[in-house]
Design a protein around this motif. Structure first.
Motif, PDB file in Angstrom:
ATOM      1  N   UNK A   1       0.954  -1.063  -0.061  1.00  0.00           N
ATOM      2  CA  UNK A   1      -0.028  -0.078  -0.086  1.00  0.00           C
ATOM      3  C   UNK A   1       0.777   1.242  -0.047  1.00  0.00           C
ATOM      4  N   UNK A   2       0.334   2.445   0.007  1.00  0.00           N
ATOM      5  CA  UNK A   2       1.047   3.564  -0.437  1.00  0.00           C
ATOM      6  C   UNK A   2       1.571   4.247   1.135  1.00  0.00           C
ATOM      7  N   UNK A   3       1.106   3.428   2.242  1.00  0.00           N
ATOM      8  CA  UNK A   3       1.805   3.660   3.599  1.00  0.00           C
ATOM      9  C   UNK A   3       2.924   3.033   4.094  1.00  0.00           C
ATOM     10  N   UNK A   4       3.370   2.010   3.150  1.00  0.00           N
ATOM     11  CA  UNK A   4       4.336   1.012   3.668  1.00  0.00           C
ATOM     12  C   UNK A   4       5.753   1.729   3.249  1.00  0.00           C
ATOM     13  N   UNK A   5       6.669   1.427   4.185  1.00  0.00           N
ATOM     14  CA  UNK A   5       8.092   1.943   4.024  1.00  0.00           C
ATOM     15  C   UNK A   5       8.531   1.780   2.772  1.00  0.00           C
ATOM     16  N   UNK A   6       8.423   0.770   2.187  1.00  0.00           N
ATOM     17  CA  UNK A   6       8.982   0.624   0.760  1.00  0.00           C
ATOM     18  C   UNK A   6       8.095   1.331  -0.216  1.00  0.00           C
ATOM     19  N   UNK A   7       6.968   1.952  -0.111  1.00  0.00           N
ATOM     20  CA  UNK A   7       6.284   2.922  -0.965  1.00  0.00           C
ATOM     21  C   UNK A   7       6.717   4.064  -0.868  1.00  0.00           C
ATOM     22  N   UNK A   8       7.150   4.438   0.493  1.00  0.00           N
ATOM     23  CA  UNK A   8       7.754   5.743   0.623  1.00  0.00           C
ATOM     24  C   UNK A   8       9.140   5.752   0.084  1.00  0.00           C
ATOM     25  N   UNK A   9      10.008   4.519   0.099  1.00  0.00           N
ATOM     26  CA  UNK A   9      11.311   4.561  -0.490  1.00  0.00           C
ATOM     27  C   UNK A   9      11.306   4.845  -2.039  1.00  0.00           C
ATOM     28  N   UNK A  10      10.332   3.991  -2.411  1.00  0.00           N
ATOM     29  CA  UNK A  10      10.157   4.155  -4.050  1.00  0.00           C
ATOM     30  C   UNK A  10       9.799   5.482  -4.306  1.00  0.00           C
ATOM     31  N   UNK A  11       8.807   6.450  -3.574  1.00  0.00           N
ATOM     32  CA  UNK A  11       8.572   7.945  -3.795  1.00  0.00           C
ATOM     33  C   UNK A  11       9.894   8.656  -4.001  1.00  0.00           C
ATOM     34  N   UNK A  12      10.725   8.463  -3.049  1.00  0.00           N
ATOM     35  CA  UNK A  12      11.811   9.212  -2.588  1.00  0.00           C
ATOM     36  C   UNK A  12      12.974   8.975  -3.793  1.00  0.00           C
ATOM     37  N   UNK A  13      13.030   7.621  -4.040  1.00  0.00           N
ATOM     38  CA  UNK A  13      14.350   7.406  -4.762  1.00  0.00           C
ATOM     39  C   UNK A  13      14.216   6.488  -5.877  1.00  0.00           C
ATOM     40  N   UNK A  14      12.804   5.857  -6.151  1.00  0.00           N
ATOM     41  CA  UNK A  14      12.784   5.038  -7.125  1.00  0.00           C
ATOM     42  C   UNK A  14      13.115   3.768  -7.052  1.00  0.00           C
ATOM     43  N   UNK A  15      13.181   2.891  -7.931  1.00  0.00           N
ATOM     44  CA  UNK A  15      13.468   1.432  -7.704  1.00  0.00           C
ATOM     45  C   UNK A  15      15.030   1.337  -7.621  1.00  0.00           C
ATOM     46  N   UNK A  16      15.384   0.437  -6.667  1.00  0.00           N
ATOM     47  CA  UNK A  16      16.622   0.172  -6.587  1.00  0.00           C
ATOM     48  C   UNK A  16      17.007  -0.499  -5.222  1.00  0.00           C
ATOM     49  N   UNK A  17      18.297  -0.856  -4.724  1.00  0.00           N
ATOM     50  CA  UNK A  17      18.894  -1.129  -3.830  1.00  0.00           C
ATOM     51  C   UNK A  17      18.432  -0.435  -2.696  1.00  0.00           C
ATOM     52  N   UNK A  18      17.530  -1.050  -1.690  1.00  0.00           N
ATOM     53  CA  UNK A  18      17.029  -0.559  -0.619  1.00  0.00           C
ATOM     54  C   UNK A  18      17.892  -0.858   0.822  1.00  0.00           C
ATOM     55  N   UNK A  19      18.472  -1.989   0.931  1.00  0.00           N
ATOM     56  CA  UNK A  19      19.316  -2.502   2.092  1.00  0.00           C
ATOM     57  C   UNK A  19      20.136  -3.543   1.977  1.00  0.00           C
ATOM     58  N   UNK A  20      21.172  -3.736   2.849  1.00  0.00           N
ATOM     59  CA  UNK A  20      21.895  -4.726   2.818  1.00  0.00           C
ATOM     60  C   UNK A  20      21.701  -5.552   3.983  1.00  0.00           C
ATOM     61  N   UNK A  21      21.766  -6.955   4.262  1.00  0.00           N
ATOM     62  CA  UNK A  21      21.634  -7.578   5.327  1.00  0.00           C
ATOM     63  C   UNK A  21      22.524  -8.546   5.602  1.00  0.00           C
TER      64      UNK A  21
END
Length: 160
Positions: A84-104
């Motif tokens: 949904x639009x409220x998820x952390x990943x949705x917010x990441x995509x809005x700010x940065x576009x698709x791509x590397x989000x984290x390393x584990x």
């Protein structure tokens, strides 16, 4: 004077190795994508990767998969698509576009690693570990304390 840049590196001690090798491997890198199915297809069609695990994590607001070589050897790529639009990943995509989000990194005892990090003044995103992929326990090191990288700590569930 040294002939090699590597000769100039000063060896450092690893305070965690005295506690039993708590950090054992790079587990995965997380890639934020707007289209889950298209991302899975891309890794399959272009790299021959298979989907080893898939689930919806409602608490995190994501649909996720672990993809990698058919052998399952080595680190995986975690595909993360927002629910949904409220998820952390949705917010990441809005700010940065698709791509590397984290390393584990994979750990054997997340509570011990968290205690060590907090004792050293390292900030974590959650006060206690949360549920992650396939029943794992996770937490994240704040990017400002990890060189600009969102660093996930993953303690796999027993048997994984």
């Amino acid at each position: 004077m040294s002939d090699s840049a590597s000769d100039d590196v000063t060896p450092t001690t690893n305070p965690l190795s005295a506690a039993g090798d708590l950090v054992i491997a790079v587990d995965h890198v997380g890639v934020a994508v707007p289209d889950f199915d298209a991302a899975i297809a891309w890794y399959r069609d272009n790299l021959g990767f298979v989907n080893h695990h898939e689930e919806v994590n409602a608490e995190q607001g994501v649909r996720e998969a672990m993809v990698g070589p058919a052998s399952g050897d080595g680190a995986m790529i975690q595909i993360l698509a927002p629910l949904n639009d409220d998820s952390t990943i949705a917010k990441f995509l809005d700010r940065n576009g698709p791509g590397l989000q984290q390393m584990a990194v994979r750990v054997t005892d997340i509570d011990a690693v968290v205690a060590h990090l907090t004792a050293n003044g390292v900030r974590l995103l959650y006060p206690a570990p949360k549920g992650g992929t396939a029943g794992s326990r996770i937490n994240f090191v704040h990017p400002k304390d990890a060189g600009g990288v969102l660093l996930e700590l993953v303690e796999p569930a027993a048997g994984h």
